[in-house]
Design an enzyme around this catalytic site. Structure first.
Site, PDB file in Angstrom:
ATOM      1  N   ILE A 185      42.765  41.860  50.708  1.00  0.00           N
ATOM      2  CA  ILE A 185      42.004  42.857  51.474  1.00  0.00           C
ATOM      3  C   ILE A 185      41.235  42.206  52.620  1.00  0.00           C
ATOM      4  O   ILE A 185      41.070  42.809  53.685  1.00  0.00           O
ATOM      5  CB  ILE A 185      41.080  43.696  50.553  1.00  0.00           C
ATOM      6  CG1 ILE A 185      40.679  44.984  51.247  1.00  0.00           C
ATOM      7  CG2 ILE A 185      39.863  42.926  50.099  1.00  0.00           C
ATOM      8  CD1 ILE A 185      41.820  45.897  51.607  1.00  0.00           C
ATOM      9  N   LYS A 198      34.646  47.303  47.061  1.00  0.00           N
ATOM     10  CA  LYS A 198      34.687  48.108  45.842  1.00  0.00           C
ATOM     11  C   LYS A 198      35.518  47.395  44.786  1.00  0.00           C
ATOM     12  O   LYS A 198      36.432  46.666  45.156  1.00  0.00           O
ATOM     13  CB  LYS A 198      35.226  49.516  46.109  1.00  0.00           C
ATOM     14  CG  LYS A 198      36.562  49.605  46.825  1.00  0.00           C
ATOM     15  CD  LYS A 198      37.871  49.325  46.227  1.00  0.00           C
ATOM     16  CE  LYS A 198      38.237  49.421  44.817  1.00  0.00           C
ATOM     17  NZ  LYS A 198      39.710  49.078  44.612  1.00  0.00           N
ATOM     18  N   ASP A 217      41.054  50.116  39.080  1.00  0.00           N
ATOM     19  CA  ASP A 217      40.819  49.423  40.353  1.00  0.00           C
ATOM     20  C   ASP A 217      41.254  50.313  41.524  1.00  0.00           C
ATOM     21  O   ASP A 217      40.459  50.564  42.428  1.00  0.00           O
ATOM     22  CB  ASP A 217      41.528  48.060  40.393  1.00  0.00           C
ATOM     23  CG  ASP A 217      41.383  47.409  41.751  1.00  0.00           C
ATOM     24  OD1 ASP A 217      40.290  46.889  42.040  1.00  0.00           O
ATOM     25  OD2 ASP A 217      42.337  47.466  42.555  1.00  0.00           O
TER      26      ASP A 217
HETATM   27  P1  NAP Z   1      42.990  39.008  45.909  1.00  0.00           P
HETATM   28  O1  NAP Z   1      44.147  39.108  46.840  1.00  0.00           O
HETATM   29  O2  NAP Z   1      43.221  38.457  44.552  1.00  0.00           O
HETATM   30  O3  NAP Z   1      41.869  38.168  46.655  1.00  0.00           O
HETATM   31  C1  NAP Z   1      40.656  37.747  46.083  1.00  0.00           C
HETATM   32  C2  NAP Z   1      40.259  36.448  46.750  1.00  0.00           C
HETATM   33  O4  NAP Z   1      38.971  36.033  46.304  1.00  0.00           O
HETATM   34  C3  NAP Z   1      41.224  35.293  46.441  1.00  0.00           C
HETATM   35  O5  NAP Z   1      41.477  34.556  47.618  1.00  0.00           O
HETATM   36  C4  NAP Z   1      40.430  34.493  45.416  1.00  0.00           C
HETATM   37  O6  NAP Z   1      40.815  33.134  45.358  1.00  0.00           O
HETATM   38  C5  NAP Z   1      39.044  34.644  45.976  1.00  0.00           C
HETATM   39  N1  NAP Z   1      38.018  34.259  45.026  1.00  0.00           N
HETATM   40  C6  NAP Z   1      38.005  34.436  43.687  1.00  0.00           C
HETATM   41  N2  NAP Z   1      36.852  33.947  43.181  1.00  0.00           N
HETATM   42  C7  NAP Z   1      36.143  33.447  44.216  1.00  0.00           C
HETATM   43  C8  NAP Z   1      34.886  32.821  44.327  1.00  0.00           C
HETATM   44  N3  NAP Z   1      34.113  32.599  43.255  1.00  0.00           N
HETATM   45  N4  NAP Z   1      34.466  32.437  45.574  1.00  0.00           N
HETATM   46  C9  NAP Z   1      35.233  32.664  46.658  1.00  0.00           C
HETATM   47  N5  NAP Z   1      36.447  33.259  46.617  1.00  0.00           N
HETATM   48  C10 NAP Z   1      36.891  33.658  45.404  1.00  0.00           C
HETATM   49  O7  NAP Z   1      42.315  40.432  45.712  1.00  0.00           O
HETATM   50  P2  NAP Z   1      42.186  41.616  46.776  1.00  0.00           P
HETATM   51  O8  NAP Z   1      43.344  42.543  46.641  1.00  0.00           O
HETATM   52  O9  NAP Z   1      41.881  41.075  48.109  1.00  0.00           O
HETATM   53  O10 NAP Z   1      40.964  42.397  46.138  1.00  0.00           O
HETATM   54  C11 NAP Z   1      39.647  41.876  46.190  1.00  0.00           C
HETATM   55  C12 NAP Z   1      38.686  43.041  46.043  1.00  0.00           C
HETATM   56  O11 NAP Z   1      38.953  43.985  47.081  1.00  0.00           O
HETATM   57  C13 NAP Z   1      38.865  43.797  44.726  1.00  0.00           C
HETATM   58  O12 NAP Z   1      37.625  44.201  44.222  1.00  0.00           O
HETATM   59  C14 NAP Z   1      39.701  45.017  45.113  1.00  0.00           C
HETATM   60  O13 NAP Z   1      39.428  46.134  44.299  1.00  0.00           O
HETATM   61  C15 NAP Z   1      39.213  45.254  46.537  1.00  0.00           C
HETATM   62  N6  NAP Z   1      40.198  45.963  47.368  1.00  0.00           N
HETATM   63  C16 NAP Z   1      41.509  45.592  47.386  1.00  0.00           C
HETATM   64  C17 NAP Z   1      42.406  46.332  48.144  1.00  0.00           C
HETATM   65  C18 NAP Z   1      43.865  45.985  48.235  1.00  0.00           C
HETATM   66  O14 NAP Z   1      44.650  46.767  48.801  1.00  0.00           O
HETATM   67  N7  NAP Z   1      44.305  44.840  47.733  1.00  0.00           N
HETATM   68  C19 NAP Z   1      41.977  47.436  48.875  1.00  0.00           C
HETATM   69  C20 NAP Z   1      40.626  47.723  48.889  1.00  0.00           C
HETATM   70  C21 NAP Z   1      39.744  46.993  48.120  1.00  0.00           C
HETATM   71  P3  NAP Z   1      41.977  32.707  44.301  1.00  0.00           P
HETATM   72  O15 NAP Z   1      43.253  33.142  44.929  1.00  0.00           O
HETATM   73  O16 NAP Z   1      41.803  31.228  44.226  1.00  0.00           O
HETATM   74  O17 NAP Z   1      41.686  33.402  43.012  1.00  0.00           O
END
Ligand code: NAP
Length: 316
Positions: free
Chosen positions: A15, A92, A170
């Protein structure tokens, strides 16, 4: 002219790359001054740090952070940022539990900085019009359908299946964030059936029955194994017509008996994040917070009222 808000993005996953960084790059109200991820690489010349502690130690001037990590680690990062006097945008869901978000709200109040629970779906193009149409109407029934294929939308995201990862809630919480902002009266959970794969710690499907104050039923149908067409729809029947908000809030259709059909088509999901950052900038400039846990409270209540059903193991 007011100086741009110097912002760091923390958690450089899907995201952050798809929405936050492009929205910040297009905004005159923000300057990206740093990125933070525990792994990953720098965004071009922007300074990059492996932790918020390393960012603080660098001495780079920061006004605000957007925390885009999984929810389980969000509280501690946000608390550290607030202690620096930085404004905080929480992706979120804003945390893994409600109590930790409330604690952050109090910390933001003490520090007199902005905390923003950023429910991006509320900024989808047709949501405001849907809320305006429903205002003052009497709802008789509603259905919130959030059915998507987890293999397409969340590949490799193991955190979704861990405790505090929300599972099918989620995405489903996006539907709840819209519903809690447009339905004419508050809703609450009556009963719930959550399906947990035998090998995982979060639900892969949820059937939740809610009602509003007057007793009108609101059914939630959330599923992570949807193949073919994907559904992110809210249908609301009222005594004076029916509303269908589809594609996650991008399209609106209403039927008003003799008045016939009306359609509003907006942009897709891309339009949400510029709106979300405009709101964050306005809150920061006004010196106020916007903290709403109502979508999360419904998820917590769905767990409190849950009949848990174990279903077959899930593997990607
Ligand atoms: P994601 O692709 O798994 O990305 C999460 C990122 O955060 C990864 O790069 C992860 O690193 C990093 N991370 C984890 N722990 C950390 C820490 N302690 N310090 C710094 N970085 C850290 O997940 P995402 O899809 O972007 O989703 C993240 C959030 O956004 C969720 O709450 C989700 O509900 C929300 N969201 C997602 C979407 C979507 O379409 N994907 C849409 C709207 C909102 P690692 O790879 O090393 O674990």
């Amino acid at each position: 002219m007011t100086a741009p808000i110097r912002i760091a993005v923390i958690g450089l996953g899907k995201i952050a790359h798809d929405q936050h960084l492009p929205a910040i790059a297009r905004s005159h109200q923000f300057d990206l001054v740093a990125t933070v991820d525990r792994a990953g690489v720098s965004e071009g010349p922007t300074p990059f740090f492996p932790s918020i502690e390393a960012l603080i130690a660098s001495g780079i001037a920061v006004d605000a952070v957007a925390i885009c990590t999984p929810p389980q680690v969000r509280h501690d990062i946000a608390q550290t940022a607030l202690e620096q006097g930085w404004h905080v945008l929480l992706e979120k869901p804003p945390g893994a539990t409600i109590a930790e978000v409330v604690a952050l709200r109090e910390a933001a109040q003490e520090r007199k900085v902005t905390l923003f629970t950023a429910w991006h779906s509320r900024f989808a193009p047709a949501v405001e019009a849907a809320g305006a149409w429903l205002k003052g109407r009497e709802m008789t029934r509603a259905k919130i359908t959030w059915r998507e294929d987890v293999r397409i939308w969340h590949p490799g995201q193991d955190w979704i299946w861990a405790p505090g990862g929300f599972g099918v809630f989620d995405p489903g919480i996006n539907g709840l964030s819209i519903a809690t902002s447009i339905l004419p009266s508050p809703m609450f959970v009556v009963s719930s059936q959550l399906s947990f794969p035998a090998n995982l710690c979060a639900p892969i499907a949820a059937q939740v029955s809610c009602r509003d104050r007057s007793g009108a039923p609101i059914e939630l149908d959330f599923d992570f194994l949807q193949e073919g067409p994907q559904h992110w729809d809210i249908e609301v029947e009222t005594t004076s017509g029916t509303l269908v908000l589809s594609k996650g809030g991008a399209e609106l259709s209403v039927s008003e008996g003799a008045l016939g059909e009306h359609d509003t088509r907006g942009e897709d999901l891309v339009g949400e994040y510029p709106g979300l950052y405009r709101r964050f900038a306005a809150l920061v400039r006004a010196g106020v917070s916007e903290v709403d846990v109502s979508p999360m409270r419904l998820v917590a209540d769905a767990f409190l009222r849950a009949r848990i059903v174990q279903v077959e193991e899930f593997h990607e």
